[in-house]
Write an enzyme that holds these catalytic residues in place. Structure first.
Site, PDB file in Angstrom:
ATOM      1  CG  HIS A 159      44.665  33.257  35.765  1.00  0.00           C
ATOM      2  ND1 HIS A 159      45.129  33.051  37.046  1.00  0.00           N
ATOM      3  CD2 HIS A 159      45.562  32.680  34.941  1.00  0.00           C
ATOM      4  CE1 HIS A 159      46.269  32.373  37.008  1.00  0.00           C
ATOM      5  NE2 HIS A 159      46.563  32.141  35.745  1.00  0.00           N
ATOM      6  CB  CYS A 246      43.877  31.240  43.251  1.00  0.00           C
ATOM      7  SG  CYS A 246      43.353  32.696  42.410  1.00  0.00           S
TER       8      CYS A 246
HETATM    9  C1  CIR Z   1      50.869  33.566  39.825  1.00  0.00           C
HETATM   10  O1  CIR Z   1      51.226  34.637  39.334  1.00  0.00           O
HETATM   11  O2  CIR Z   1      50.878  32.517  39.188  1.00  0.00           O
HETATM   12  C2  CIR Z   1      50.410  33.568  41.269  1.00  0.00           C
HETATM   13  N1  CIR Z   1      51.168  34.497  42.016  1.00  0.00           N
HETATM   14  C3  CIR Z   1      48.950  33.905  41.379  1.00  0.00           C
HETATM   15  C4  CIR Z   1      48.070  32.836  40.804  1.00  0.00           C
HETATM   16  C5  CIR Z   1      46.643  33.126  41.014  1.00  0.00           C
HETATM   17  N2  CIR Z   1      45.844  32.056  40.577  1.00  0.00           N
HETATM   18  C6  CIR Z   1      44.634  32.170  40.076  1.00  0.00           C
HETATM   19  O3  CIR Z   1      44.170  33.282  39.817  1.00  0.00           O
HETATM   20  N3  CIR Z   1      43.967  31.078  39.762  1.00  0.00           N
END
Ligand code: CIR
Length: 259
Positions: A159, A246
């Site tokens: 992201h 996150c």
């Molecule tokens: C994903 O791949 O969607 C999750 N394992 C990690 C999400 C991390 N979220 C973020 O950076 N806002």
């Protein structure tokens, strides 16, 4: 009076199967993750937050990463049309709680958006054009806010906020090797190298900066800007491609009081 409300959700039983491209993704220790999550919650409380726990979702591996499910705008909340099918059910469950804070809207297909791609600043919202977020979503988001909405290409990693986060006072912490930074030059930068990249995701509350533990030269640089780093153990979330921002959805007091 709390300065903000933070919505969080503990990692559930399936967290060790979270989506991830991290080399250690098969070694996620749930008990350890739960302890690290407790440390995170404590830090939010220490900086003045009221923490609201969302209902557990044991069958959804990534549901602890609540930031990705919604974006707070001035007068409404955008429920994210998430690209990953395994994460879409998360949005309904956070929506049920978010509705008490603001009216909620979403975007029509083929728009896809993860909250981790949205970096809000006082004058503009920067949105990562990434593996998860497309141009259609960025264009549609621009119609929902009075702020300028500026796309930023994410060239490496998940992201936009895996590569850069806003610390207030025109200051970014950034790994410029992961994004097209041409639209970010008006900010001051704390620059992190590729080997320190995980530290580019921080969460600032006034002068306190929540950051991952283990990056002493970055915490020194944060201090040199008059800010106070608060280091958190994040190893298990890092293995799941997740970082500091996150794990929560931050609702400022003004917004929390608006309904
Ligand atoms: C994903 O791949 O969607 C999750 N394992 C990690 C999400 C991390 N979220 C973020 O950076 N806002």
């Amino acid at each position: 009076m709390h300065a903000f409300t933070a919505l969080v959700r503990k990692p559930g039983l399936k967290f060790p199967q979270a989506l991830s491209e991290h080399p250690q993704k098969n070694n996620i220790d749930l008990a350890h993750a739960l302890r690290q999550h407790e440390g995170y919650v404590k830090a939010l409380q220490e900086v003045g937050g009221k923490v609201e726990h969302l209902p557990p979702k044991d069958h959804l591996p990534d549901a602890t990463f609540v930031e990705d499910t919604a974006v707070l705008l001035e007068d409404k909340i955008l429920l994210c049309p998430m690209k990953e099918p395994s994460r879409q059910e998360e949005v309904e469950s956070t929506a049920a709680v978010l509705k008490k804070y603001r009216d909620c809207v979403t975007l029509d297909s083929p728009a896809t958006l993860d909250g981790g791609d949205v970096m809000n600043t006082p004058d503009a919202i920067f949105v990562g054009l990434s593996k998860r977020t497309n141009l259609r979503a960025i264009q549609a988001l621009a119609k929902l806010t009075s702020k300028r909405v500026i796309p930023v290409a994410v060239t490496k990693g998940l992201h936009l906020k895996s590569a850069t986060t806003f610390l207030g006072n025109d200051l970014l912490i950034i790994d410029p090797s992961r994004v097209d930074s041409s639209n970010l030059k008006q900010f001051d930068w704390i620059e992190v190298t590729e080997s320190e990249s995980y530290a580019a995701n921080c969460l600032a509350f006034e002068d306190v900066v929540l950051m991952p533990a283990g990056f002493s030269s970055i915490s020194d640089k944060i201090r040199a800007h008059g800010l106070k780093p608060l280091e958190l153990e994040m190893s298990e979330f890092e293995k799941a491609d997740g970082s500091i921002t996150c794990l929560s959805l931050i609702i400022p007091r003004r917004a929390a009081a608006s309904r």
